[in-house]
Design an enzyme around this catalytic site. Structure first.
Site, PDB file in Angstrom:
ATOM      1  N   LYS A 193      88.512  16.669 101.158  1.00 16.00           N
ATOM      2  CA  LYS A 193      89.223  16.175 102.334  1.00 16.00           C
ATOM      3  C   LYS A 193      89.616  17.363 103.183  1.00 16.00           C
ATOM      4  O   LYS A 193      89.867  18.453 102.661  1.00 16.00           O
ATOM      5  CB  LYS A 193      90.487  15.413 101.925  1.00 16.00           C
ATOM      6  CG  LYS A 193      90.983  14.474 102.992  1.00 16.00           C
ATOM      7  CD  LYS A 193      90.166  13.200 102.967  1.00 16.00           C
ATOM      8  CE  LYS A 193      90.672  12.158 103.942  1.00 16.00           C
ATOM      9  NZ  LYS A 193      90.076  10.849 103.635  1.00 16.00           N
TER      10      LYS A 193
HETATM   11  N1  GLU Z   1      87.535   9.040 105.600  1.00 16.55           N
HETATM   12  C1  GLU Z   1      86.831   8.013 104.904  1.00 16.55           C
HETATM   13  C2  GLU Z   1      87.459   7.769 103.535  1.00 16.55           C
HETATM   14  O1  GLU Z   1      88.598   8.098 103.318  1.00 16.55           O
HETATM   15  C3  GLU Z   1      85.328   8.262 104.833  1.00 16.55           C
HETATM   16  C4  GLU Z   1      84.913   9.511 104.117  1.00 16.55           C
HETATM   17  C5  GLU Z   1      83.425   9.818 104.254  1.00 16.55           C
HETATM   18  O2  GLU Z   1      82.684   9.025 104.801  1.00 16.55           O
HETATM   19  O3  GLU Z   1      83.046  10.887 103.776  1.00 16.55           O
HETATM   20  O4  GLU Z   1      86.861   7.184 102.673  1.00 16.55           O
END
Ligand code: GLU
Length: 422
Positions: free
Chosen positions: A112
């Site tokens: 993240k």
């Molecule tokens: N931000 C989204 C999540 O929390 C998508 C993450 C992604 O597609 O890598 O799942």
């Protein structure tokens, strides 16, 4: 329990994430060393982002990228722009991405990113400069075989286009697999924008049926009207569920006869908030969470269901569109009251599933039709729902513990098979 952490008033999402992992490791019979290995992020990068504002002044922002686990493949996870971003929040969100990817059988670890910024206070040109500088700072650790960012709260397809461009310019050639959630005109996947919401609704419908509730006669409240909540409300309504209430950061609206969701979307496009939607009553954001509905979809941020309000929740079913919306304390209270909770790592996994499809398409330079994407997403969501159901039944566990156990086991197996180096 493994990895006991101090319990204090300033608990945050990382405490919840670590506790969920500790519980899963206990259930799986893992030792302290394995727990520690699974709990510790593999790599964390914190960077300064000097920004030249449009007025010529300079402001220094802080950004993070946490790669929680790399055992099953490159790291994967979104990039968040929010004034509430801090390193512990990013760590928690990165850990949840590891379990989410493993649960959905995607060949990824979890990551993240976050920049502590309120994007509504910055111009588009400023946000582009922030994004390009942040990308340049984390360049050595990202890329299609290392770590693949995607949108999250406060970021969108434009952010991803800037990231992809910055990475590509630095490498001297266009690398479409650098990020996912890109514009379709730039190698994005059809169906990516709606994927998280569609996935939420696939599992919400399965969960309603599992509870013996006909989705056609069901009622719902949706907290958050951003990328996830808005689409969830739309697909729920299209599936016959009566969406009685919806909220955003400015307030909540409620109608006992059900909101006209397409009209509400038009209103939000015009006015910028759900508040003021004709024919609906304005209610408290907190009141939305405790409405008498079949289904509650928290689709905004972490920790909105907590020890202070969980006992008042009347919904029969909570489907977590957001990451980490239910604290550990709220989880226990809701479970004790017989509320079925479909956990985030399952409920909102549609986004990363179609991110994976986008990465596969970009790497192969061959794009699928929207129908193909939607069909494959539906299969992934229902397969994961069935697997979590089976794990829950066989072990006598709530869905969150079952989903976490399934995911943690897959990651631990990858660890064991690879062995420790040196
Ligand atoms: N931000 C989204 C999540 O929390 C998508 C993450 C992604 O597609 O890598 O799942």
């Amino acid at each position: 329990m493994l990895g006991d952490r101090a319990v204090g008033a300033d608990r945050g999402p990382l405490d919840d994430a670590v506790e969920q992992l500790a519980e899963a490791c206990d259930l799986l019979g893992y030792d302290e060393g394995t727990f520690q290995m699974l709990a510790a992020p593999r790599r964390e990068v914190t960077v300064s982002i000097p920004l030249r504002r449009d007025d010529g002044s300079i402001e220094v922002l802080t950004g993070h990228r946490v790669q929680h686990n790399l055992s099953r493949g490159p790291a994967k996870g979104g990039l968040r722009y929010s004034p509430h971003v801090d390193l512990d929040e990013v760590r928690a969100l990165a850990m949840w991405m590891t379990w989410k990817c493993a649960l959905m059988e995607l060949p990824y670890g979890g990551a993240k990113g976050g920049v502590t910024i309120d994007p509504s206070r910055y111009s588009r040109a400023e946000l582009e400069r922030v994004t390009r500088r942040y990308t340049a700072e984390i360049l050595p650790v990202i890329g299609p075989t290392r770590d693949i960012p995607a949108p999250d709260i406060g970021t969108d397809e434009h952010t991803m286009a800037w990231m992809m461009d910055t990475y590509s310019v630095a490498n001297g050639h266009t690398v479409l697999g650098t990020v996912t959630g890109k514009p379709v005109s730039l190698g994005g996947s059809l169906g990516r924008a709606a994927a998280t919401s569609q996935g939420v609704v696939h599992v919400a419908v399965a969960a309603l049926r599992h509870q013996g509730i006909d989705p056609g006669g069901a009622t719902a409240a949706v907290q958050g009207f951003g990328k996830v909540g808005r689409g969830a409300a739309r697909f729920l309504a299209a599936g016959g569920v009566s969406v009685l209430a919806a909220s955003d950061e400015h307030g909540a609206v409620w109608s006992p006869d059900g909101l006209d969701v397409p009209a509400l979307e038009d209103h939000v496009d015009r006015v910028g908030t759900v508040v003021g939607f004709p024919g609906a009553t304005v209610i408290d954001n907190e009141a939305l969470l405790t409405l008498d509905v079949d289904l509650l979809v928290p689709a905004a941020v972490e920790c909105v269901l907590h020890g202070g309000n969980a006992a008042a929740v009347q919904a029969r079913l909570v489907v977590e569109g957001a990451n980490g919306p239910t604290t550990t304390e709220a989880d226990r209270i809701l479970q004790a009251r017989g509320v079925l909770i479909v956990p985030d790592i399952l409920a909102n996994a549609g986004g990363v599933v179609v991110s994976y499809f986008e990465w596969v398409q970009a790497n192969q330079a061959y794009w699928w039709t929207e129908a193909e994407v939607e069909e494959r997403l539906a299969v992934r969501m229902t397969t994961a729902w069935d697997q979590v159901q089976t794990e829950s039944r066989e072990r006598g566990l709530p869905l969150r513990a079952a989903a976490t156990c399934l995911a943690v086991r897959r990651v631990a197996e990858a660890h064991q098979q690879r062995g420790l180096y040196p």
